[in-house]
Write an enzyme that holds these catalytic residues in place. Structure first.
Site, short mmCIF file in Angstrom:
data_model
loop_
_atom_site.label_atom_id
_atom_site.label_comp_id
_atom_site.label_asym_id
_atom_site.label_seq_id
_atom_site.Cartn_x
_atom_site.Cartn_y
_atom_site.Cartn_z
N GLU A 11 0.82 -1.22 0.00
CA GLU A 11 0.00 0.00 0.00
C GLU A 11 0.85 1.27 0.00
O GLU A 11 0.79 2.07 0.94
CB GLU A 11 -0.94 0.02 1.21
CG GLU A 11 -1.87 -1.16 1.29
CD GLU A 11 -2.93 -1.02 2.39
OE1 GLU A 11 -2.80 -0.13 3.24
OE2 GLU A 11 -3.91 -1.78 2.37
N GLU A 70 -4.99 -8.70 0.97
CA GLU A 70 -5.60 -8.35 2.26
C GLU A 70 -7.07 -8.07 2.05
O GLU A 70 -7.46 -7.44 1.07
CB GLU A 70 -5.00 -7.06 2.87
CG GLU A 70 -3.67 -7.20 3.52
CD GLU A 70 -3.16 -5.89 4.13
OE1 GLU A 70 -3.98 -5.08 4.63
OE2 GLU A 70 -1.94 -5.69 4.11
C1 BGP Z 1 -3.98 -2.17 5.76
C2 BGP Z 1 -2.54 -2.34 6.16
C3 BGP Z 1 -2.34 -3.21 7.34
C4 BGP Z 1 -3.43 -3.23 8.37
C5 BGP Z 1 -4.82 -3.13 7.77
C6 BGP Z 1 -5.93 -2.87 8.76
O1 BGP Z 1 -4.15 -0.91 5.18
O2 BGP Z 1 -1.77 -2.87 5.10
O3 BGP Z 1 -1.07 -2.93 7.86
O4 BGP Z 1 -3.17 -2.44 9.44
O5 BGP Z 1 -4.90 -2.14 6.78
O6 BGP Z 1 -6.16 -1.51 8.91
P1 BGP Z 1 -6.07 -0.75 10.28
O7 BGP Z 1 -4.89 -1.30 10.99
O8 BGP Z 1 -5.87 0.67 9.95
O9 BGP Z 1 -7.36 -1.02 10.97
#
Ligand code: BGP
Length: 462
Positions: free
Chosen positions: A166, A364
């Site tokens: 990302e 993801e």
């Molecule tokens: C994505 C990232 C992760 C993870 C996930 C969940 O954007 O790649 O690292 O953290 O989001 O989001 P958050 O942690 O902001 O709830």
């Protein structure tokens, strides 16, 4: 109805070094921006919890990899921490880290779990940030050398590499919206960081290809489809600009090796172009990936701007649109993100129709929930909502496959509840519940369900 997936479909999950390893200040690791920022502004982190309190993968990796195996993983992604491997960003390599990552990779392979390795997951070494991070072209070379070090150390065993996770998020967080260090708000600097990140990516891809290793190199992008409120031309224009700024700014160079002309013109028109040097375009063209990881959480719904822009306020992407809250949208209230399962299908179809049907996988997707303890029954979290979330997304993914998508797998975010940046442990995402005090891991209902899905290579529903 039966949803059967293709042979060798990747079933697994994803995590990252900073979010899981712990040992942030030991074992020879240098500081990253996260370690530094926490020291100075602990209040920015939910309940004041830092990544040092991450889920101890650094010492527990063997047992954790066994847990992956227990729920049917055939693949798992994590990242190599640049500041652990090369504590100053450039220069000498930390031997303890070399061994640690080597052991993790070997252990995964021993358990039949393909290691997918990412080289940058939001975790700029502090020493590199101190000289400007990705605003400074020297850091691009330092990153490419770090990447090459990883290829040389582990390229014999790792067959799936990803340069960045990302890459737009550190741009948004660090240079536009104040949720990552260095907390700058400046569109032009944001664009420069975004552009330089893709140059760094291309440099790493070039290094990888020169080594002629047997494997693939890709990038992981959070593709957030932009949906207009209506078909009114002003609304569709707003959505189109969002797509250019937030998706195509990385997707086009990564897959097509060039930036969309429309994006370049837009930036020119608003005097926001980064400095382009001789040789840059050729380099970007070399960065075309073999495999694309797609992170999908939520759609972006927009409409034409309704109020005039404040001429004194900093120039922002929102110059071009307003966010739109669609009545009746399905929400995950814990994270504040809309749940729109069809988005996964729309992304896959876009890749099929407009990006040469590049091989991709869902790298993801997931649902963060606060206070999961209330779903404990006989010692197990009954996260039926997560099962439903995954299943509904998989149905749309399956439809994509039926219509010719080249999607090769599905990874959930995440494996064990982990530390989520500023949200720390607020929202839990894992197949395994983590007890922060005892560090004990317990499988959730979704973990057991996923093990069955992986075993059957699909699922059946009425
Ligand atoms: C994505 C990232 C992760 C993870 C996930 C969940 O954007 O790649 O690292 O953290 O989001 O989001 P958050 O942690 O902001 O709830």
């Amino acid at each position: 109805m039966k949803y059967q997936f293709p042979k060798n479909f990747y079933w697994g999950s994803a995590a990252s070094s900073t979010q899981t390893e712990g040992a942030a200040f030991s074992s020879g690791k240098g500081e990253s921006i996260w370690d530094h920022w926490f020291k100075h502004e602990p209040n920015r982190f939910h309940n004041g919890i830092s990544s040092t309190e991450a889920s101890t993968f650094y010492c527990n990796y063997q047992a954790d990899i066994q847990l992956m195996k227990d729920i049917g993983h055939n693949s798992f992604r994590t990242s190599i921490s640049w500041s652990r491997l090369i504590p100053n960003g450039v220069g000498s390599v930390n031997q303890e880290a070399v061994e640690f990552y080597s052991n993790v990779i070997d252990e995964q392979i021993k358990q039949g779990i393909q290691p997918f390795i990412c080289l940058f997951h939001f975790d700029m070494p502090l020493s590199m940030q101190q000289i400007g991070g990705f605003e400074n072209r020297e850091v691009l070379d330092a990153y490419a050398n770090f990447a090459e070090t990883c290829f040389l150390l582990y390229g014999d065993r790792v067959k799936h590499w990803f340069t960045f996770n990302e890459p737009i998020v550190p741009v948004e967080g660090g240079y536009l919206y104040d949720f990552h260090y260095p907390n700058v708000v400046d569109f032009k600097r944001a664009v420069t960081v975004a552009y330089h990140t893709m140059l760094a990516h291309a440099k790493a891809v070039e290094k990888y290809r020169l080594l002629e290793l047997k494997g693939q190199i890709g990038i992981i992008l959070n593709l957030t489809p932009s949906y207009p409120r209506s078909q009114h031309p002003a609304d569709t224009k707003a959505a189109r600009i969002c797509d250019l700024l937030f998706n195509r700014s990385f997707l086009d160079p990564a897959v097509k090796g060039e930036y969309p002309q429309e994006l370049v013109s837009l930036l020119q028109e608003h005097q926001q172009m980064p400095e382009v040097r001789e040789g840059d375009c050729e380099l970007i063209a070399k960065g075309k990936v073999d495999l694309l990881g797609v992170n999908y959480y939520q759609p972006r719904r927009v409409k034409a701007r309704e109020n005039a822009v404040n001429p004194d306020a900093p120039f922002m992407p929102e110059h071009f649109f307003d966010y739109y809250e669609m009545p009746g949208r399905k929400m995950n209230p814990h994270r504040g993100w809309e749940i729109f399962e069809k988005g996964i299908y729309d992304i896959l179809m876009n890749l099929k129709e407009n990006y040469g049907n590049i091989p991709c996988y869902i790298s993801e997707n997931g649902m963060g929930v606060e206070g999961e303890q209330k779903f404990l029954v006989d010692g197990q979290i009954q996260d039926d909502y997560r099962i439903e979330f995954i299943q509904e997304h998989l149905k749309w993914l399956h439809k994509g496959l039926e219509e010719g998508s080249n999607c090769l797998g599905y990874h959930l975010w995440t494996f064990i509840d982990n530390w989520s940046w500023c949200n720390a442990y607020k929202n839990r995402y894992g197949f395994y519940q983590l007890d922060l005090k005892t560090q004990q891991r317990s499988v959730k209902k979704s973990g057991e369900w996923f093990a069955q899905v992986s075993k059957d290579n699909g699922f059946e529903v009425e």
